[in-house]
Motif scaffolding. Sequence first.
Motif, PDB file in Angstrom:
ATOM      1  N   THR A 145      -5.763 -10.658   4.215  1.00 25.37           N
ATOM      2  CA  THR A 145      -4.464  -9.998   4.145  1.00 25.37           C
ATOM      3  C   THR A 145      -3.937  -9.741   5.549  1.00 25.37           C
ATOM      4  O   THR A 145      -4.690  -9.787   6.532  1.00 25.37           O
ATOM      5  N   LEU A 182      -0.027  -9.082   8.163  1.00 28.74           N
ATOM      6  CA  LEU A 182       1.420  -9.075   8.377  1.00 28.74           C
ATOM      7  C   LEU A 182       1.751 -10.063   9.485  1.00 28.74           C
ATOM      8  O   LEU A 182       1.031 -10.167  10.484  1.00 28.74           O
ATOM      9  N   LEU A 198      -3.542  -2.130   8.935  1.00 28.64           N
ATOM     10  CA  LEU A 198      -3.709  -2.942   7.730  1.00 28.64           C
ATOM     11  C   LEU A 198      -4.675  -2.261   6.769  1.00 28.64           C
ATOM     12  O   LEU A 198      -5.722  -1.764   7.184  1.00 28.64           O
ATOM     13  N   CYS A 221       0.107  -6.102  -5.248  1.00 26.37           N
ATOM     14  CA  CYS A 221      -0.088  -4.659  -5.118  1.00 26.37           C
ATOM     15  C   CYS A 221      -0.179  -3.987  -6.486  1.00 26.37           C
ATOM     16  O   CYS A 221       0.461  -4.418  -7.446  1.00 26.37           O
ATOM     17  N   GLU A 224       0.198  -3.008   1.763  1.00 23.76           N
ATOM     18  CA  GLU A 224       0.508  -4.209   2.536  1.00 23.76           C
ATOM     19  C   GLU A 224       0.249  -4.034   4.025  1.00 23.76           C
ATOM     20  O   GLU A 224      -0.107  -4.991   4.714  1.00 23.76           O
ATOM     21  N   HIS A 272      10.630  -3.617   7.070  1.00 19.94           N
ATOM     22  CA  HIS A 272       9.997  -4.645   6.224  1.00 19.94           C
ATOM     23  C   HIS A 272      10.714  -5.990   6.259  1.00 19.94           C
ATOM     24  O   HIS A 272      10.117  -7.013   5.910  1.00 19.94           O
ATOM     25  N   ASP A 318       6.632 -10.824   7.376  1.00 21.20           N
ATOM     26  CA  ASP A 318       6.194 -11.351   6.084  1.00 21.20           C
ATOM     27  C   ASP A 318       4.807 -10.798   5.786  1.00 21.20           C
ATOM     28  O   ASP A 318       4.005 -10.553   6.697  1.00 21.20           O
ATOM     29  N   VAL A 319       4.538 -10.626   4.498  1.00 23.91           N
ATOM     30  CA  VAL A 319       3.248 -10.103   4.050  1.00 23.91           C
ATOM     31  C   VAL A 319       2.315 -11.259   3.724  1.00 23.91           C
ATOM     32  O   VAL A 319       2.712 -12.237   3.083  1.00 23.91           O
ATOM     33  N   GLN A 357      -1.126 -12.216   1.771  1.00 22.72           N
ATOM     34  CA  GLN A 357      -2.135 -11.820   0.782  1.00 22.72           C
ATOM     35  C   GLN A 357      -2.709 -13.108   0.184  1.00 22.72           C
ATOM     36  O   GLN A 357      -2.019 -13.817  -0.544  1.00 22.72           O
TER      37      GLN A 357
END
Length: 449
Positions: free
Chosen positions: A155, A157, A174, A350, A421, A433, A437-438, A440
């Motif tokens: 995970t 960012l 994180l 999530c 996130e 935000h 970009d996230v 996962q």
Amino acid sequence: MNKLESLMVGLPEDVERLVIYGHYSKALELINLYMTRNIPEILKDRLNFEKDRIRRLKQDYIYTFDEALSLAESKIKNFTKEELEYLMDNRYADWIYIDGKITLHKRFLQNSLRVHPTLKSRLLEPIEEPASILDETIDEIMNKGEVKYFFHVKTGLKLKRNLARKGEKILVHLPIPRKAQQIKNINIISTSHEPKAISYEEHPQRTIFFEEIVKGDDEFTVEYSYESYIKYRKLEKAKVSENQPTFYTEEYLPHIRFSPFLRELAKEIVGSESNPLVKARKIYDYITKNVQYSYVRQYAAIINVPEYAAYNLKGDCGIQAMLFITLCRIVGIPARWQSGLVVNPNYIGCHDWAEFYIEPYSWLFADPSFGGSGLRNKNEKRWNFYFGHVDPFRMVANSEFHYNFYPEKKFLRQDPYDNQEGEMEYLDRPVFHDEYDVIQEIVEVRKIE
């Protein structure tokens, strides 16, 4: 008093009128005018929070009525204006006023398709959903008594190059797995950068912390593994002990607040029942039968989360969990937060749920959103299972709602209450935000035999 407790304070009536009708520019003017007056510090904090809340509402509500209608018509066969009005009136499509005009939430259509019983069947381009393994896993848990899974996840960012402030210092937090009743053998496998801090395994909102100079499209990641152990416990009201603990039964402001409205609701739900297991089940049943699942605005744009659910009878997984926790505490049942990720072989995302304590069973789980989905789809076994139990496909990062990171974040977080996130900030402001970009990713999920 921390600044978030200012949410218990109302707005001046002229500001409130403008906010209700979405006249945000004038509302911000008035807020700045109030800041020049001799008002208490707690009201200044509340007004500053309102300024940020307005920013978030403008991010979340983006479609005029006509734009929303046009979008729905392009996706759903024979969709009509009357249907959109029906979706709004019946809690499928969330909306507010902006400049006195109806404006719909950016995910109104996704939510309507998810929750409405027939709308999805009329999609012009049907959506192929990943296969669910929940029912067979629930059967296995109930039949075998326990299941165990191993998870390896990545995970993080990633800054957007065109918005990154190159050469400046950035602080990154994180979420990582924390020790919990079902989570064991946590291992940090690798990180994109050398961490400056890793909070201890039982920290209520566990994170790994980086401090770096921005180069461009920087990517901050962590890979970790953990194991999930889920046991099945047959719950019997006759076995519930007379003596029950009182920890986790207090208010936790600003959201776990025993308002007169919630006290009365809890009283009506529970009635004269004295058995805590039955009381908890009555609360679970009320939420799963009455609170409709709904994608909602950012949590930081909601003044009181459990009251939002109880007044509007709608909310997503976390909002439903917070209502369950608050109502349980009001009637003397220990209850607390759990959240992090859903991770299974086909999906990562999530999720939030709750724990509640009943002697002699110790901590039990409650997931009103998964349970409510089972009830909505006439799956009574799934509905019953998620009172007392959860599936093994979860990464737990948080055990408290609204808790500071270690080290603490300086500015108001993107989500001041939860962390699924991650969060970033420069030395002079948060990273918003839309600037990143996230990440996962599922690396491996396997059953432990």
